[in-house]
Structures are given as structure tokens and as C-alpha cells.
Design an enzyme around this catalytic site. Structure first.
Site, mmCIF file in Angstrom:
data_model
loop_
_atom_site.group_PDB
_atom_site.id
_atom_site.type_symbol
_atom_site.label_atom_id
_atom_site.label_comp_id
_atom_site.label_asym_id
_atom_site.label_seq_id
_atom_site.Cartn_x
_atom_site.Cartn_y
_atom_site.Cartn_z
ATOM 1 N N HIS A 17 0.967 -1.446 0.100
ATOM 2 C CA HIS A 17 0.062 0.014 0.053
ATOM 3 C C HIS A 17 0.822 1.272 -0.234
ATOM 4 C CE1 HIS A 17 0.249 0.285 4.466
ATOM 5 N NE2 HIS A 17 -0.582 -0.524 4.595
ATOM 6 N N HIS A 47 -5.379 -9.094 14.117
ATOM 7 C CA HIS A 47 -5.296 -7.685 13.648
ATOM 8 C C HIS A 47 -6.108 -7.901 12.317
ATOM 9 C CE1 HIS A 47 -4.132 -3.976 11.821
ATOM 10 N NE2 HIS A 47 -3.083 -4.503 11.163
ATOM 11 N N GLU A 49 -6.305 -6.075 9.541
ATOM 12 C CA GLU A 49 -6.052 -5.803 8.159
ATOM 13 C C GLU A 49 -5.643 -7.088 7.205
ATOM 14 O OE1 GLU A 49 -2.542 -2.922 8.294
ATOM 15 O OE2 GLU A 49 -2.888 -2.387 6.154
ATOM 16 N N ASP A 79 -3.574 -8.036 5.243
ATOM 17 C CA ASP A 79 -2.370 -8.949 4.945
ATOM 18 C C ASP A 79 -2.460 -10.175 5.973
ATOM 19 O OD1 ASP A 79 -2.278 -6.713 6.690
ATOM 20 O OD2 ASP A 79 -0.067 -6.872 6.741
ATOM 21 N N HIS A 91 -1.280 -0.769 15.051
ATOM 22 C CA HIS A 91 -1.639 0.695 14.571
ATOM 23 C C HIS A 91 -2.972 0.581 14.044
ATOM 24 C CE1 HIS A 91 -1.291 -0.637 9.932
ATOM 25 N NE2 HIS A 91 -1.368 -1.679 10.472
ATOM 26 N N ASP A 135 2.307 -7.052 13.801
ATOM 27 C CA ASP A 135 2.973 -5.954 12.976
ATOM 28 C C ASP A 135 3.901 -5.421 13.869
ATOM 29 O OD1 ASP A 135 1.497 -5.725 10.683
ATOM 30 O OD2 ASP A 135 0.169 -4.498 11.231
ATOM 31 N N TYR A 165 9.881 -0.152 8.753
ATOM 32 C CA TYR A 165 8.606 -0.539 9.134
ATOM 33 C C TYR A 165 8.202 0.495 9.982
ATOM 34 C CZ TYR A 165 4.612 -3.473 9.664
ATOM 35 O OH TYR A 165 3.264 -4.122 9.775
ATOM 36 N N HIS A 225 5.313 -10.052 10.457
ATOM 37 C CA HIS A 225 6.257 -9.685 9.239
ATOM 38 C C HIS A 225 7.776 -9.982 9.522
ATOM 39 C CE1 HIS A 225 2.648 -8.412 7.193
ATOM 40 N NE2 HIS A 225 2.571 -7.309 8.150
HETATM 41 FE FE1 FEO Z 1 -1.400 -3.679 9.782
HETATM 42 FE FE2 FEO Z 1 0.480 -6.208 8.863
HETATM 43 O O1 FEO Z 1 -0.996 -5.174 9.013
#
Ligand code: FEO
Length: 386
Positions: free
Chosen positions: A24, A78, A80, A82, A144, A163, A191, A222
Site C-alpha cells: 500500500h 489484527h 488488516e 495481510d 496500528h 505487526d 517498518y 512480518h
Molecule cells: Fe497492519 Fe501487517 O498489517
């Protein structure tokens, strides 16, 4: 593709996205991973899923250990995509699984994205037993997203951090001692700077909440996980969440016919003569996410743009928009640029630096047409006097 055992009966079952180059808008030169973990206990638990498109890799790695239909819990740290993008797919392959998510925001977010599935909400501080092990949930709102949470397993001394502490970094190694530490720390900083920078206060709260925990492994969402250099990454997060800056300068610019570029070079040289490291970033040649990594911990920021159609260059506008959104702190900044007639861009850049929260430390530097040696000497004096 097989699961990788990271501790007895705990497996990494995520996906490696070697070709990821844009997350993104965040330029990911080293690719990325979506980490998921499988815990074999009385209740078999999957911690997070992977980005949609990588669900077959997740399923294949899980299937190398157990039939997926035996999974009892899918923990969503989370919302999001991903991390949660393969939840509907996994729900189909794990018909008996309960999807655990934070209350109220995880539940709200998952329902909004994926409709009604078999959810169970958990509150901050709540724990569940999965047999020999306990999963203790620590919500980390706005670190986040509003729903974000991390999970601590006291019996294994593992923090599943999602994250937090992660990096966009594709690697066949899974741990900090299996790759070059300085590279991983730089990617972790990148990051933090590009994803977590606005949330320093929330990061401080989370660090305090985790302070009492005995952590032997941070299993990230990640990139690389931490087991040999945990104090290093915790010290970095302490520093980063306090917005600590160093005495160094970053000069960011775009140029039409090299005049602003020449000014940028003179500014960098002046900082160097002051005994301060300085880095030059031409916006035509550098990714915003790389530039921001350097800006984040540099006390000084100079931003230059020539004037085009009474405005700043669109590349400079994009940089300043991105900077403002990340709510930087503790930067001293100034604007500079060349122009042919109006010269409006330099004041516009200064306004945006102020709006981004920077303290203006030098009157804007404007040069009509080409900088002469005398003009450049004037720049040197001004910058050296900061
Ligand atoms: Fe906030 Fe890795 O997604």
C-alpha cells in the site's frame, strides 16, 4: 512447502512474498512475509492467516503437520487484510474452528470484512487455556489499528506480536540469528517509520504493558522473528516511540534544470562542514518509504522545490503530504528552491513543513535562475550558522 518448527509443537506456517515491491505505497525492496503460527496442543490453534492469494501456501504448510480440519482456534490478531485475508478460506477448511478476535474492534472489523463467521471476542487482559499452554491477550489499540492485539504464551515465553517488531523482509531464515542483524534492524526501523511512527504514545503504552513479561521469543507478523537480539529490538522501539533524533541532516528535493539540485548539494556540504552527517535524496530517484526511514531519526530536514505553474513540484507535494500524515516529531526544518519568476513554491514548502509539525530553523532560501558561487557561499554561511 512445509511448516518450520520454531519450538516443540509450534510451527511457522506463513507465506513468503519474494516479489512484493509495494505494500500500500510502502516500497518493499526486499519483499515480505505474512507470518502465521500453528500450535499443537489439546486445542490446536492457528495464530493469524496470510494475505489473500497466499492461502494455498498456508494450507500446504499446515497440512504438512496436521489435517487442517483439526484446527480448533483461529486467532486473528489484527483485521488488516495481510493477516486476516485468508480467514474465510481457512474457515471453510477448518469447520470446527472458532475465530478469536479482540473486543470490540476486532469483532466489528472482521464482521465488516467477512460477514458472519464463528467468532469469539476476547477482552484486554483475558486468557484462554489451549491445554498445556495459555494464550494471554494484550490489546494494543492504534498500534496500528483500533483492533490490534498481541498474544503472550507464558509457558513458552513467546510473544506473538503481529505487526509490532516486524519488517517487510523476505528471507528463507526465520530468525534474527539466521540473517545479517544490521539489515534486519534497518528494515525494522523502516517498518516503524512508515507504519507505526504516528503512534509513539500507543507504542509506549504497549512497551509498558509488555515490560513485566519474560520473553524468550518475539514471533512477528512480518519478516524475521527475534530470539537472539530481543534487547536490541526492544531498545530500538523504546528510542523510536520516544521520537529520538540524532544530529544529522536529510535534504530532500526535486529539480527541473539542476538549480535546486545544486542548492541541495551546497546545503549538504554545509552540514558536513558543521561536522554533521547529511544525506541527499532526489525525489526522482528515491522511494518515499526509504527517505522517511532516514528523516525519522534525523534532527534536520531541508526540503527543496523549484516553482512550476505557481506550485511546488508534485513529487515534493507528495513527500510533504506523506510526511504530514506520519506526524513526525522533533525535526528542525527549512525550505529552499530556485525559480524563474514567481517563486511561490518555497513558501508553500515552508507552510507544509510547519503543518507537519516541524520547527522552522532557517529563513527559506530562494534563488532566482542559477545559483552563482557567491550565492552558494551565502547558503553555506546560513546553514553553518543554524
Ligand atoms: Fe497492519 Fe501487517 O498489517
Amino acid at each position: 512447502m512445509k511448516a518450520i518448527e520454531i519450538k516443540k509443537d509450534i510451527y511457522w506456517v506463513g507465506a513468503i512474498d519474494w516479489s512484493l515491491r509495494n505494500f500500500h505505497g510502502y516500497q518493499t525492496g526486499r519483499g515480505g512475509t505474512y507470518n502465521a503460527y500453528l500450535i499443537l496442543d489439546d486445542k490446536i490453534t492457528l495464530i493469524d492467516t496470510v494475505k489473500k492469494g497466499f492461502e494455498s501456501e498456508l494450507l500446504e504448510r499446515i497440512s504438512s503437520v496436521i489435517p487442517p480440519e483439526r484446527i480448533d482456534y483461529i486467532l486473528s490478531s489484527h483485521v488488516e487484510a495481510d493477516h486476516s485475508g485468508s480467514i474465510p478460506f481457512m474457515a471453510q477448511h477448518c469447520p470446527n474452528a472458532t475465530i478469536i478476535t479482540s473486543l470490540p474492534n476486532g469483532l466489528k472489523g472482521l464482521k465488516a470484512h467477512y460477514g458472519d463467521l464463528n467468532y469469539q471476542g476476547v477482552k484486554a487482559g483475558e486468557s484462554i487455556s489451549i491445554g498445556k499452554r495459555t494464550l494471554h491477550f494484550v490489546t494494543t489499540p492504534m498500534l496500528h489499528w483500533p483492533d490490534s492485539m498481541v498474544t503472550y504464551c507464558p509457558e513458552e515465553k513467546i510473544l506473538f506480536s503481529n505487526d509490532a517488531f516486524g519488517q517487510h523482509f523476505a528471507s528463507s531464515g526465520r530468525f534474527d540469528d539466521e540473517t545479517e542483524l544490521s539489515t534486519v534492524l534497518w528494515e525494522a526501523k523502516k517498518y516503524y517509520a512508515n507504519i507505526l511512527m504516528p503512534y509513539g504514545k500507543q507504542a509506549q503504552t504497549a512497551i509498558k504493558a509488555l515490560a513485566g513479561l519474560d520473553i524468550e521469543m518475539i514471533a512477528t507478523g512480518h519478516g524475521i522473528s527475534w530470539r537472539s537480539h530481543i534487547p536490541d529490538i526492544l531498545a530500538c522501539y523504546e528510542k523510536w516511540s520516544n521520537y529520538e533524533v540524532e544530529d544529522r541532516a536529510v535534504i530532500v528535493f526535486d529539480s527541473m534544470w539542476h538549480s535546486t539540485e545544486i542548492m541541495a548539494g551546497a546545503i549538504a556540504e554545509a552540514f558536513r562542514e558543521k561536522g554533521m552527517p547529511a544525506a541527499l535524496y532526489d525525489l526522482k530517484a528515491n522511494a518515499l518509504s526509504d527517505i522517511m526511514t532516514d528523516v525519522f531519526t534525523s534532527r534536520y530536514l531541508a526540503v527543496g522545490s523549484p516553482t512550476i505553474n505557481n506550485q511546488m513540484m508534485p513529487t515534493v507535494a507528495a513527500f510533504l503530504c506523506y510526511l504530514k500524515g506520519l506526524s513526525p516529531k522533533n525535526h528542525r526544518a527549512f525550505a529552499f528552491g530556485s525559480y524563474g519568476w514567481g517563486g511561490q513554491s518555497i513558501a508553500l514548502v515552508e507552510d507544509e513543513l510547519k503543518a507537519a509539525g516541524c520547527e522552522i530553523c532557517l529563513e527559506k532560501i530562494r534563488i532566482a535562475n542559477l545559483p552563482t558561487p557567491e550565492m552558494l557561499a551565502g547558503i553555506t554561511e546560513k546553514v553553518k550558522a543554524i
